[in-house]
Design an enzyme around this catalytic site. Structure first.
Site, PDB file in Angstrom:
ATOM      1  CB  CYS A  15     -18.963   1.206   8.972  1.00  0.00           C
ATOM      2  SG  CYS A  15     -17.450   1.801   8.218  1.00  0.00           S
ATOM      3  CE  LYS A  57      -3.951  -2.130   2.240  1.00  0.00           C
ATOM      4  NZ  LYS A  57      -4.537  -2.497   3.518  1.00  0.00           N
TER       5      LYS A  57
HETATM    6  C1  UGA Z   1     -21.013   4.751   7.509  1.00  0.00           C
HETATM    7  C2  UGA Z   1     -21.545   6.042   8.164  1.00  0.00           C
HETATM    8  O1  UGA Z   1     -22.523   6.642   7.333  1.00  0.00           O
HETATM    9  C3  UGA Z   1     -20.394   7.032   8.410  1.00  0.00           C
HETATM   10  O2  UGA Z   1     -20.881   8.178   9.103  1.00  0.00           O
HETATM   11  C4  UGA Z   1     -19.317   6.340   9.244  1.00  0.00           C
HETATM   12  O3  UGA Z   1     -18.198   7.190   9.447  1.00  0.00           O
HETATM   13  C5  UGA Z   1     -18.850   5.089   8.528  1.00  0.00           C
HETATM   14  O4  UGA Z   1     -19.976   4.205   8.328  1.00  0.00           O
HETATM   15  C6  UGA Z   1     -17.799   4.428   9.386  1.00  0.00           C
HETATM   16  O5  UGA Z   1     -18.129   4.009  10.509  1.00  0.00           O
HETATM   17  O6  UGA Z   1     -16.610   4.442   9.020  1.00  0.00           O
HETATM   18  P1  UGA Z   1     -20.355   4.037   5.009  1.00  0.00           P
HETATM   19  O7  UGA Z   1     -20.285   2.638   5.556  1.00  0.00           O
HETATM   20  O8  UGA Z   1     -19.234   4.542   4.178  1.00  0.00           O
HETATM   21  O9  UGA Z   1     -20.515   5.096   6.228  1.00  0.00           O
HETATM   22  O10 UGA Z   1     -21.654   4.124   4.115  1.00  0.00           O
HETATM   23  P2  UGA Z   1     -23.128   4.727   4.221  1.00  0.00           P
HETATM   24  O11 UGA Z   1     -23.278   5.789   3.223  1.00  0.00           O
HETATM   25  O12 UGA Z   1     -23.492   5.048   5.603  1.00  0.00           O
HETATM   26  O13 UGA Z   1     -23.979   3.470   3.716  1.00  0.00           O
HETATM   27  C7  UGA Z   1     -23.922   2.232   4.444  1.00  0.00           C
HETATM   28  C8  UGA Z   1     -24.867   1.245   3.821  1.00  0.00           C
HETATM   29  O14 UGA Z   1     -26.225   1.607   4.089  1.00  0.00           O
HETATM   30  C9  UGA Z   1     -24.775   1.106   2.302  1.00  0.00           C
HETATM   31  O15 UGA Z   1     -24.836  -0.255   1.961  1.00  0.00           O
HETATM   32  C10 UGA Z   1     -25.998   1.855   1.786  1.00  0.00           C
HETATM   33  O16 UGA Z   1     -26.449   1.352   0.561  1.00  0.00           O
HETATM   34  C11 UGA Z   1     -27.001   1.583   2.899  1.00  0.00           C
HETATM   35  N1  UGA Z   1     -28.054   2.593   3.028  1.00  0.00           N
HETATM   36  C12 UGA Z   1     -27.750   3.879   3.372  1.00  0.00           C
HETATM   37  C13 UGA Z   1     -29.372   2.226   2.834  1.00  0.00           C
HETATM   38  O17 UGA Z   1     -29.680   1.045   2.530  1.00  0.00           O
HETATM   39  N2  UGA Z   1     -30.358   3.164   2.999  1.00  0.00           N
HETATM   40  C14 UGA Z   1     -30.087   4.446   3.346  1.00  0.00           C
HETATM   41  O18 UGA Z   1     -31.040   5.239   3.485  1.00  0.00           O
HETATM   42  C15 UGA Z   1     -28.741   4.820   3.529  1.00  0.00           C
END
Ligand code: UGA
Length: 441
Positions: A267, A35
């Site tokens: 996450c 990396k």
């Molecule tokens: C998530 C959190 O949103 C961040 O704030 C946090 O910092 C991060 O985890 C972490 O702990 O590092 P992330 O996993 O990158 O971020 O992605 P998200 O955008 O939160 O989406 C997570 C999942 O939920 C995806 O599979 C998305 O498709 C799904 N999702 C999201 C839904 O099914 N419905 C929604 O309304 C929103």
């Protein structure tokens, strides 16, 4: 300030670049030489919009450097951020051995007072554990420098990581002394002056808990709306409109109420389990979180049921899976519901064809048995059904006519609710969404 970031994954690399943008002198360190090699060549080792530009700017200015030697990376740091992985263990808790290893390494190499800051998502009380490690190692090695532990959780989303870091909703840090608090104030001084984001200053366990509680709450919202979608399917209501109607209430708000295939990624699945595990350890049964997880897994089953209700036998059927990434804007496949679905179909004997706009290379590496095609059209051509598994913009633009013309059977399972049901049904497609008007045989 002299800052070292240990672990150059999604959180570490983006944070390191942001610290450099705010004027600090930053070193990114990782024990994965491959990396670091890639980063020294000027490129991030994963796909993240806007990251290459930000990196080019700060690497060019000399404020961000990468090192593979822990001694060189740690000896002169004033603040060290722990951004290493905390993968799940079989029992549901996170593996914290990488975090502990950083604690030992800073004592071994530190040649000045330093603040060790947890950014990796860790259970409450990890800070106490780290302090104990540092105390024991300092005594063992005779390191008399002041080394304190703080917590500064990260809330960035993959796919929007650069914007989330440069313009966060809030900055949270927990410290146990004025010295540590002042160091973190200095780390974020430029951001707070320029962006004006709120800052929550607290103690270490509270900061740790804010992170787990935030992720668990967001996952709960998603599972809640997915449960509502199940009811909508059964009573003929439209979950998108239900979510819109709910979201206008300022106490609820519109975001994270997107029903579909459920959450994935590195996450939410891990953090929901880890939070439930921590609760159990301290004597509280957080049953709500078990249910959140069950509802999430149930969404995937429900897509399989929709396919079976249309196709009867899946074996021998050609099924296009649009999307592999766990969400748009990333090539990350960890805990991806799309990959889970593709594998279920594969196991059921279907002839699966997976497309993704950016994740095909990673898919080839991590799931080599899954057949890939390099365009959505190629996935659709002659397929008996299509499942939209990741809500990429590219798929939103697919017209009902394209589905009609290219598919062998006109069956569309829109597991991310990206299409207009009226237009799909009007075109004569057998269109199934998640909690929206659908047609059945
Ligand atoms: C998530 C959190 O949103 C961040 O704030 C946090 O910092 C991060 O985890 C972490 O702990 O590092 P992330 O996993 O990158 O971020 O992605 P998200 O955008 O939160 O989406 C997570 C999942 O939920 C995806 O599979 C998305 O498709 C799904 N999702 C999201 C839904 O099914 N419905 C929604 O309304 C929103």
């Amino acid at each position: 300030m002299k800052i070292t970031v240990v672990g150059v994954g999604h959180v570490g690399l983006v944070s390191a670049a942001a610290f450099a943008r705010w004027g600090h002198d930053v070193v990114g360190y990782d024990d994965d030489g491959a990396k670091i090699e890639k980063l020294l060549g000027g490129q991030a080792w994963f796909y993240e919009p806007d990251l290459d530009d930000l990196m080019a700017e700060v690497v060019e200015s000399g404020r961000l450097r990468f090192m593979a030697d822990p001694r060189a990376a740690l000896c002169d740091a004033e603040v060290v951020f722990v951004c290493v992985g905390t993968p799940p263990l079989p029992g549901g808790g996170p593996n914290l051995s990488y975090v502990e290893a950083v604690g030992r390494a800073v004592v071994e190499y530190a040649q000045r007072d330093l603040l060790l800051v947890e950014k990796s998502t860790v259970p409450a009380n990890t800070g106490k554990r780290l302090e104990q490690v540092i105390q024991r190692e300092s005594t063992r090695l005779g390191n008399g420098n002041r080394i304190e532990v703080a917590s500064n959780p990260e809330f960035l989303r993959e796919g929007a990581a650069v914007a989330d870091t440069l313009h966060p909703d809030r900055v949270v840090y927990g410290t146990s002394s004025d010295w540590a608090r002042d160091l973190l104030r200095e780390v974020y001084a430029t951001l707070v002056a320029e962006d004006g984001c709120p800052v929550v200053e607290t103690d270490v366990p509270t900061a740790e808990l804010i992170k787990h509680a935030s992720n668990a709450f967001l996952a709960t919202r998603i599972s809640f709306i997915n449960a509502v979608a199940q009811i909508c399917d059964r009573v003929g209501a439209d979950v998108e409109v239900v979510a819109e109607g709910m979201g206008h209430d300022v106490r609820i708000g519109p975001r994270f109420l997107q029903a579909g295939l459920g959450y994935g990624g590195s996450c939410f699945p891990k953090d929901v389990d880890a939070f439930a595990h921590l609760a159990a350890q301290v004597g509280y049964d957080f049953a709500l979180l078990h249910e959140v997880r069950e509802i999430n897994v149930g969404q995937r089953r429900s897509v399989m049921e929709k396919l079976e209700s249309e196709l009867w036998n899946l074996s021998g059927k050609t099924i296009a899976v649009l999307g592999a990434a766990f969400k748009p804007g990333t090539d990350d496949l960890r805990e991806s519901p799309a990959v889970y679905l593709a594998n279920e179909l594969f196991k059921a004997g279907a002839d699966v064809r997976v497309h993704d706009p950016v994740a095909l290379e990673v898919l080839a590496r991590e799931q080599p048995h899954l057949p890939r095609v390099d365009s959505a059209d190629a996935a659709l051509d002659g397929a008996h059904a299509v499942v939209v598994a990741t809500d990429w913009d590219e798929y939103k633009a697919i017209s009902p006519e394209t589905y009609r013309e290219r598919l062998a059977y006109p069956i569309v399972i829109d597991a991310r609710n990206i299409h207009d049901p009226g237009a799909m049904l009007a075109a004569g497609l057998h269109y199934h969404a998640m909690g929206r008007r659908s047609v059945t045989w």
